[in-house]
Design a protein around this motif. Structure first.
Motif, short mmCIF file in Angstrom:
data_model
loop_
_atom_site.label_atom_id
_atom_site.label_comp_id
_atom_site.label_asym_id
_atom_site.label_seq_id
_atom_site.Cartn_x
_atom_site.Cartn_y
_atom_site.Cartn_z
N GLY A 1 19.51 30.42 -3.59
CA GLY A 1 18.09 30.27 -3.35
C GLY A 1 17.61 31.39 -2.45
N PRO A 2 16.63 31.11 -1.61
CA PRO A 2 16.06 32.16 -0.77
C PRO A 2 16.89 32.46 0.48
CG PRO A 2 14.93 30.09 -0.37
CD PRO A 2 15.93 29.85 -1.48
N ARG A 3 18.18 32.22 0.43
CA ARG A 3 19.03 32.38 1.61
C ARG A 3 19.22 33.84 2.01
NH1 ARG A 3 18.04 27.69 3.47
NH2 ARG A 3 18.96 25.98 2.37
N GLU A 4 19.12 34.77 1.06
CA GLU A 4 19.30 36.18 1.41
C GLU A 4 18.20 36.65 2.35
OE1 GLU A 4 19.85 40.45 -0.77
OE2 GLU A 4 20.77 38.69 -1.67
N GLY A 5 16.99 36.18 2.12
CA GLY A 5 15.89 36.51 3.02
C GLY A 5 16.12 35.95 4.42
N GLU A 6 16.67 34.75 4.48
CA GLU A 6 16.99 34.15 5.78
C GLU A 6 18.08 34.95 6.48
OE1 GLU A 6 17.52 29.84 5.91
OE2 GLU A 6 16.58 29.76 3.93
N LEU A 7 19.05 35.42 5.72
CA LEU A 7 20.12 36.23 6.28
C LEU A 7 19.57 37.53 6.86
CD1 LEU A 7 23.13 36.85 6.76
CD2 LEU A 7 23.20 37.76 4.44
N ASP A 8 18.74 38.22 6.10
CA ASP A 8 18.15 39.48 6.57
C ASP A 8 17.32 39.25 7.83
OD1 ASP A 8 19.34 40.78 4.45
OD2 ASP A 8 17.53 40.76 3.21
N GLU A 9 16.58 38.16 7.85
CA GLU A 9 15.75 37.83 9.01
C GLU A 9 16.63 37.57 10.24
OE1 GLU A 9 12.66 34.35 10.18
OE2 GLU A 9 12.47 35.18 8.16
N ALA A 10 17.72 36.86 10.06
CA ALA A 10 18.62 36.56 11.17
C ALA A 10 19.26 37.83 11.73
CB ALA A 10 19.70 35.58 10.73
N VAL A 11 19.66 38.73 10.85
CA VAL A 11 20.23 40.01 11.30
C VAL A 11 19.19 40.77 12.11
CG1 VAL A 11 21.14 42.25 10.55
CG2 VAL A 11 21.93 40.15 9.45
N GLY A 12 17.96 40.76 11.64
CA GLY A 12 16.88 41.42 12.37
C GLY A 12 16.65 40.81 13.74
N LEU A 13 16.71 39.49 13.82
CA LEU A 13 16.55 38.81 15.11
C LEU A 13 17.63 39.23 16.10
CD1 LEU A 13 15.70 35.16 13.99
CD2 LEU A 13 14.16 36.79 15.08
N VAL A 14 18.86 39.34 15.62
CA VAL A 14 19.97 39.74 16.49
C VAL A 14 19.75 41.16 17.00
CG1 VAL A 14 22.45 40.16 16.64
CG2 VAL A 14 21.60 38.18 15.36
N ARG A 15 19.40 42.04 16.11
CA ARG A 15 19.19 43.45 16.51
C ARG A 15 18.02 43.58 17.50
NH1 ARG A 15 20.31 45.72 10.46
NH2 ARG A 15 22.58 45.70 10.64
N GLU A 16 16.95 42.85 17.25
CA GLU A 16 15.79 42.89 18.17
C GLU A 16 16.15 42.34 19.54
OE1 GLU A 16 12.82 40.73 16.03
OE2 GLU A 16 12.70 42.25 14.45
N ALA A 17 16.87 41.22 19.57
CA ALA A 17 17.27 40.62 20.85
C ALA A 17 18.19 41.56 21.62
CB ALA A 17 17.94 39.28 20.61
N ALA A 18 19.11 42.20 20.92
CA ALA A 18 20.02 43.14 21.59
C ALA A 18 19.23 44.29 22.20
CB ALA A 18 21.06 43.65 20.61
#
Length: 109
Positions: free
Chosen positions: A87-104
Motif C-alpha cells: 500500500g502507501p507504505r513507501e511514502g511513509e518510509l520516505d517521510e520517516a527517513v526525512g524526519l530522521v535527517r531533519e532532526a539530526a
C-alpha cells in the motif's frame, strides 16, 4: 516486502552521534531532539501495527538513553513498514527517513 535499510541506517547514524555527544551538547537540545524523534517514530510504528488503538507515548528516560530509545523506535517502525501489507507504505518510509535527517540536522550533531 519494503526495503527499510535507508531508515535503519539514518536512525543508526543519528543515534551514534547522540552517543558520542558530550553531556553539554545533549543538554543544550540534542537529546530533546532525539527524544522527540523517537516518540514520533514510535507513534508511527504503533499506527502501522494497530491503527485502531490509541498510540502510547514513549517516556523520557534521560539524556543518556535517548540514543537507545531512538534505535528501538526506528527499528520498530522499520519492521512494521517492512512487514505491513502493500500500500502507501513507501511514502511513509520516505517521510520517516526525512524526519530522521531533519532532526539530526536540527540537533547540531
Amino acid at each position: 516486502m519494503l526495503d527499510t535499510s535507508d531508515l535503519t541506517a539514518a536512525v543508526e547514524r543519528f543515534a551514534d552521534r547522540l552517543r558520542a555527544a558530550p553531556q553539554s551538547r545533549l543538554q543544550r537540545g540534542a537529546a530533546a531532539e532525539g527524544l522527540a524523534l523517537a516518540r514520533e517514530l514510535a507513534v508511527r510504528a504503533q499506527r502501522v501495527e494497530d491503527p485502531d488503538r490509541e498510540p502510547r507515548t514513549m517516556p523520557d528516560a534521560g539524556i543518556f538513553t535517548v540514543a537507545d530509545q531512538l534505535v528501538v523506535a526506528g527499528s520498530d517502525l522499520a519492521e512494521a513498514l517492512r512487514t505491513a501489507p502493500a500500500g502507501p507504505r513507501e511514502g511513509e518510509l520516505d517521510e520517516a527517513v526525512g524526519l530522521v535527517r531533519e532532526a539530526a540536522e536540527r540537533s547540531g550533531l
